[in-house]
Write a protein that holds these residues in place. Structure first.
Motif, PDB file in Angstrom:
ATOM      1  N   GLY A   1     -13.110  26.173  38.938  1.00 38.11           N
ATOM      2  CA  GLY A   1     -14.246  26.932  38.154  1.00 38.11           C
ATOM      3  C   GLY A   1     -15.516  26.245  37.891  1.00 38.11           C
ATOM      4  O   GLY A   1     -16.654  26.785  38.121  1.00 38.11           O
ATOM      5  N   ILE A   2     -15.324  25.088  37.509  1.00 39.41           N
ATOM      6  CA  ILE A   2     -16.698  24.027  37.060  1.00 39.41           C
ATOM      7  C   ILE A   2     -17.219  23.830  38.376  1.00 39.41           C
ATOM      8  O   ILE A   2     -18.655  23.752  38.474  1.00 39.41           O
TER       9      ILE A   2
ATOM     10  N   SER B   1     -19.193  27.074  39.480  1.00 39.13           N
ATOM     11  CA  SER B   1     -20.321  27.118  38.746  1.00 39.13           C
ATOM     12  C   SER B   1     -21.500  25.991  38.728  1.00 39.13           C
ATOM     13  O   SER B   1     -22.432  26.308  38.040  1.00 39.13           O
TER      14      SER B   1
ATOM     15  N   VAL C   1     -26.023  29.504  38.170  1.00 39.56           N
ATOM     16  CA  VAL C   1     -25.097  30.202  37.200  1.00 39.56           C
ATOM     17  C   VAL C   1     -25.955  31.505  36.688  1.00 39.56           C
ATOM     18  O   VAL C   1     -27.205  31.451  36.293  1.00 39.56           O
TER      19      VAL C   1
ATOM     20  N   ASP D   1     -21.374  34.283  35.273  1.00 41.59           N
ATOM     21  CA  ASP D   1     -20.734  33.008  35.365  1.00 41.59           C
ATOM     22  C   ASP D   1     -20.546  32.373  34.229  1.00 41.59           C
ATOM     23  O   ASP D   1     -19.732  31.342  34.095  1.00 41.59           O
TER      24      ASP D   1
ATOM     25  N   ASN E   1     -16.832  32.412  32.613  1.00 42.07           N
ATOM     26  CA  ASN E   1     -16.004  31.538  33.261  1.00 42.07           C
ATOM     27  C   ASN E   1     -16.260  30.000  33.265  1.00 42.07           C
ATOM     28  O   ASN E   1     -15.369  29.284  32.928  1.00 42.07           O
ATOM     29  N   LEU E   2     -17.735  29.663  33.263  1.00 42.09           N
ATOM     30  CA  LEU E   2     -17.849  28.219  32.895  1.00 42.09           C
ATOM     31  C   LEU E   2     -17.456  27.771  31.783  1.00 42.09           C
ATOM     32  O   LEU E   2     -16.743  26.436  31.601  1.00 42.09           O
TER      33      LEU E   2
ATOM     34  N   CYS F   1     -13.581  27.213  31.636  1.00 38.65           N
ATOM     35  CA  CYS F   1     -13.206  26.204  32.517  1.00 38.65           C
ATOM     36  C   CYS F   1     -13.656  24.745  31.932  1.00 38.65           C
ATOM     37  O   CYS F   1     -12.582  23.733  32.075  1.00 38.65           O
ATOM     38  N   ILE F   2     -14.673  24.833  31.054  1.00 36.76           N
ATOM     39  CA  ILE F   2     -15.087  23.497  30.441  1.00 36.76           C
ATOM     40  C   ILE F   2     -13.827  23.027  29.431  1.00 36.76           C
ATOM     41  O   ILE F   2     -13.633  22.034  28.921  1.00 36.76           O
TER      42      ILE F   2
END
Length: 218
Positions: A57-58, A61, A65, A69, A72-73, A76-77
């Motif tokens: 995911g990272i 992205s 971006v 997104d 989602n970022l 993921c972080i």
């Protein structure tokens, strides 16, 4: 009944009893070993899923971006932070568990007296089939998780750097083989040598791919 026949019957009964106990012990150890293997595999596979999707995911992205997104970022972080925290947290758990075990005598360890301790009893589920005599032997699950972390990192973020990927895989597999041979963290001898055989098999396969890559490059 002749005395010789009585003696033979007694010896035969004793032998059958010993064989029965041996088979029972073998089945019990095998059952415990299989359950532990399933548990550790489930634990590691769940960690692998979290690492893979967080990294992917990272990476996805990293380009332009858009608003859709961002969520989602962020997720993921957060996943990445959990992955890092998991490694650190597991290390300190292992360190504290090892310290607690060192306070017990060998006899208490053999009788599994540590189960009476709430802290040790809850956290030793993943370490049931490991030797509990040192920190090095207890670090085995952590080394498995570090391998997953490194493998996913080089696979996703360095997917164009084949050489780096192969160097990591070769070095870490050699490290695992040396670690298993030196510290022998698994209590069951059969399972230990089976694990070593798997690592050697993986190393031969990775080395073959490495040699093929070198051949194609030149």
């Amino acid at each position: 009944i002749p005395i010789n026949d009585m003696l033979l019957a007694a010896v035969s009964a004793k032998k059958k009893d010993q064989e029965s106990k041996w088979y029972h012990k073998l089945l019990t150890r095998s059952s415990v070993s299989l359950r532990w293997s399933f548990l550790i595999n489930q634990f590691v596979s769940k960690y692998q899923d979290l690492v893979f999707f967080s990294f992917l995911g990272i990476y996805n992205s990293m380009g332009d971006v858009v608003e859709l997104d961002i969520l989602n970022l962020v997720v993921c972080i957060i996943g990445f932070a959990i992955v890092i925290f998991g490694l650190i947290f597991l290390f300190f758990i292992i360190k504290n568990v090892t310290k607690g075990l060192q306070e017990l005598s060998e006899e208490e360890k053999e009788k599994e007296e540590y189960k009476k301790n709430d802290f040790l009893g809850r956290r030793l589920v993943l370490y049931k089939e490991l030797k509990k005599d040192s920190l090095a032997t207890m670090l085995y699950p952590l080394f498995l998780m570090i391998r997953i972390f490194g493998f996913n990192f080089v696979t996703i973020f360095l997917h164009k750097q084949t050489a780096i990927q192969l160097v990591f895989l070769n070095l870490y597999t050699v490290f695992m083989i040396v670690y298993l041979l030196k510290y022998r963290p698994l209590a069951e001898t059969g399972q230990l040598w089976m694990t070593i055989a798997y690592e050697i098999d993986a190393f031969v396969a990775i080395l073959g791919v490495t040699l093929l890559q070198i051949y194609n490059a030149y």
